[in-house]
Each structure stands twice: as C-alpha cells, then as structure tokens.
Write a protein that holds these residues in place. Structure first.
Motif, PDB file in Angstrom:
ATOM      1  N   ASP A 273      17.897  27.936  20.376  1.00  0.00           N
ATOM      2  CA  ASP A 273      17.825  29.340  19.485  1.00  0.00           C
ATOM      3  C   ASP A 273      19.269  29.329  18.658  1.00  0.00           C
ATOM      4  O   ASP A 273      19.036  29.584  17.620  1.00  0.00           O
TER       5      ASP A 273
ATOM      6  N   GLN B  10      18.443  27.374  15.481  1.00  0.00           N
ATOM      7  CA  GLN B  10      17.315  28.087  14.718  1.00  0.00           C
ATOM      8  C   GLN B  10      16.148  27.065  14.764  1.00  0.00           C
ATOM      9  O   GLN B  10      15.177  26.830  14.005  1.00  0.00           O
TER      10      GLN B  10
ATOM     11  N   ASP C 215      12.272  26.584  16.768  1.00  0.00           N
ATOM     12  CA  ASP C 215      11.408  27.075  17.348  1.00  0.00           C
ATOM     13  C   ASP C 215      10.601  26.205  18.527  1.00  0.00           C
ATOM     14  O   ASP C 215      10.723  26.517  19.622  1.00  0.00           O
ATOM     15  N   LYS C 216      10.100  24.942  18.121  1.00  0.00           N
ATOM     16  CA  LYS C 216       9.621  24.285  19.022  1.00  0.00           C
ATOM     17  C   LYS C 216      10.158  22.697  18.856  1.00  0.00           C
ATOM     18  O   LYS C 216      10.913  22.444  17.781  1.00  0.00           O
TER      19      LYS C 216
ATOM     20  N   TYR D 160       9.125  27.072  29.855  1.00  0.00           N
ATOM     21  CA  TYR D 160       9.196  27.544  28.493  1.00  0.00           C
ATOM     22  C   TYR D 160       8.215  26.810  27.542  1.00  0.00           C
ATOM     23  O   TYR D 160       8.586  26.154  26.586  1.00  0.00           O
TER      24      TYR D 160
ATOM     25  N   GLU E   1       6.137  27.640  25.252  1.00  0.00           N
ATOM     26  CA  GLU E   1       6.052  27.776  23.989  1.00  0.00           C
ATOM     27  C   GLU E   1       7.257  27.222  23.192  1.00  0.00           C
ATOM     28  O   GLU E   1       7.050  27.252  21.974  1.00  0.00           O
ATOM     29  N   ARG E   2       8.102  26.596  23.887  1.00  0.00           N
ATOM     30  CA  ARG E   2       9.418  26.001  22.991  1.00  0.00           C
ATOM     31  C   ARG E   2       8.977  24.322  23.050  1.00  0.00           C
ATOM     32  O   ARG E   2       9.633  23.599  22.461  1.00  0.00           O
TER      33      ARG E   2
END
Length: 314
Positions: free
Chosen positions: A124, A127, A129-130, A150, A152-153
């Motif tokens: 985070d 910055q 995302d994945k 997690y 989605e990451r």
C-alpha cells in the motif's frame, strides 16, 4: 620488559575485539556494492507502527516482484538473484520486522499473520496493487499466507524451501528444537559453525572475517531471535488453506535441504492446485545463494508464464 609483555598480552584481546567489527564493515561495503550492481536502492518505507528497510529497483510501472527472506536472514540474501529481474520487474525486497535494518521491538508480534499484514501495508505504501511474490523458508510461509488470506494482492506464488506445513518425516532441526537445542539460538562460535553448515550444501566462498562477524551478530541477537522464532513457529500451519491458492505456483527445493526436508515439498504440491515442483540436486536450503543461475532460470520461466496468466485472468 613488563610493558612489552603487557602489550603482547593485549594483542589477542585487540584482535578478538576488532576482528568481527572489521567483518561488519566489509559486510556493509559488499552489500552496498552488490546493491549498486543490481541497480537497487535502499529505501525506508514507513508503515503503521514501524519503518521497513527495503531494497527497491526497476521501473515503477513494471509488474511488481516481492522477495521475502527467511527467519534470521535479511534482504541481502536476494541481491545476486534480484539483479536478473530489475529489467522486467519493479523489485521490492524488505527486511521483515525484527530482521536486518528493520527494528526489533520486544512484544512486537512476529507471527506469520502479522508479517503478512506488514507486507500488505508495504505494498500500500509503495502504491502497488498486485504483486508476484517469492519467499524463502519462513518468507515462503509469509508468501503463502499472503496468497491465501489476501488473494486479491497476489499474481503468482514462488516457494523456496518453504516452512509452514507439518513435517512428513523426522527432521534434524525439529529434533534439535524439541531437545532444547534450537540451532538458530547461538551462544558460541562452535554453535554458529554448526548452524551455518546446515544452511547450505554448496555455499559460495565466504572469508573467515565475515563468518566471525555473522557469528557475533547471531550471538548478540539470541534473545530477539528466540522471541521471533516462538511467534512464527506457533503460527497456524498452512494445510487447510493451500487448496484456496488460485494463482500459478512454483515450489523450488534443494535436494540436500537440512533445514526443511525435501519431503515437505510433496505436502505443498498436493495442497496447491496446479503447482509445479522443481528439485535442485546437490543444493541445500538457500538455492538463490547456492545456485543462483539455476534458481533464476526456474523463476524467470515461471514468472514469464505467470505474467501471461495474470494478463488474461479476470
């Protein structure tokens, strides 16, 4: 005469006192040179409750690659490996909490879940995302926790000599720990030499002055490492979550791994759908250090395919 005798008596004391300190200076210099060669910069990244020391390099718009070291190690174990990926990836290599240049705090929570939360906070803060993530040993434990808690990451998952599942057969380290002789918790140079011999089957040449410095560091950090070890070893094992890994996964193991037996690879392979297993002959617990080119080749091929998969998945 008494003055001469006194001076001569001080010489071994002076050597004992300064020798590891020379090693520490050399360690820092070598790390700086290797980071420069790998086009990595040292960046301190504030997250909630702490600041994570990191190496970072590559184009900030490129796919992100997160490399996570194991217990008692630090981000430096990835330097030779990382230089092969900075052209194609944004490479992020943290010192986990309590390791390297990231501070240890008594009672700071060094469980796998907490270390994984810190990796999410790092992404985070950067910055990102994945990310494609590769972890070694305890770092693979953290990486697998990221992929399952997690999802989605995480774009792909690489596991090198992974800790985090119940051992399918007796293991040297587990037997020592159970007997009260944890090989990571070192009081003497002899204990460090035993530990170091367990880490790699084919270690690169390391000068004695560097080994002396590393031994002193382990002795100094003994109480800290004991707390971190207790936290991470009490973390839940990964078997219940492995079927939930839905990204391309590579399992990489050294055949001669004495820290985590190669038989453990089968547990990961059976648990993770569509995982791929590669075993390196004659290699121990740290393939990225012992057999850098082989490890790079396997990981590059895997990541190339994973990038294609991530580009087409919803």
């Amino acid at each position: 005469m008494l003055v001469i005798v006194g001076v001569l008596a001080l010489v071994p004391v002076w050597i004992w006192w300064t020798y590891p300190r020379v090693g520490n200076v050399l360690f820092a210099l070598i790390a700086w040179v290797e980071a420069r060669r790998s086009r990595l910069k040292t960046l301190n990244v504030p997250i909630k409750g702490m600041t994570l020391a990191t190496y970072q390099g590559g184009d900030t718009h490129a796919p992100a690659l997160l490399l996570i070291h194991g217990f008692s190690a630090d981000k430096g174990v990835w330097l030779g490996f990382a230089r092969h990926f900075v052209d194609a990836y944004r490479v992020i290599i943290p010192d986990l909490a309590g390791h390297g240049k990231t501070a240890f705090v008594t009672g700071g929570d060094y469980s796998i879940a907490a270390q994984a939360r810190r990796m999410v906070a790092l992404l985070d803060a950067c910055q990102v995302d994945k990310v494609h993530v590769i972890g070694s040993s305890m770092g693979a434990y953290v990486a697998s926790w990221l992929a399952t808690h997690y999802p989605e990451r995480v774009l792909s998952l690489g596991l090198i000599g992974a800790a985090g599942v119940n051992l399918p057969q007796p293991n040297e380290v587990e037997a020592l720990v159970n007997s009260g002789d944890n090989p990571f918790l070192i009081r003497t140079r002899q204990q460090f030499d035993r530990f170091f011999a367990m880490t790699m089957a084919a270690p690169p040449f390391i000068p004695e002055v560097l080994l002396a410095a590393e031994a002193q560091s382990y002795i100094k950090r003994r109480a800290e490492l004991a707390e971190i070890f207790a936290n991470f070893s009490d973390s839940p094992r990964m078997e219940p979550w492995l079927p939930h890994v839905r990204v391309p996964s590579l399992i990489l193991w050294g055949r001669e791994d004495r820290m985590v037996p190669v038989a453990s690879a089968q547990t990961w392979l059976e648990g993770i759908p569509h995982a791929r297993l590669e075993i390196l002959e004659g290699i121990g617990h740290l393939p990225m250090v012992e057999a850098t080119q082989q490890t790079v080749a396997h990981c590059r091929e895997f990541l190339d395919k994973a990038k294609v998969y991530s580009s087409i998945r919803p």
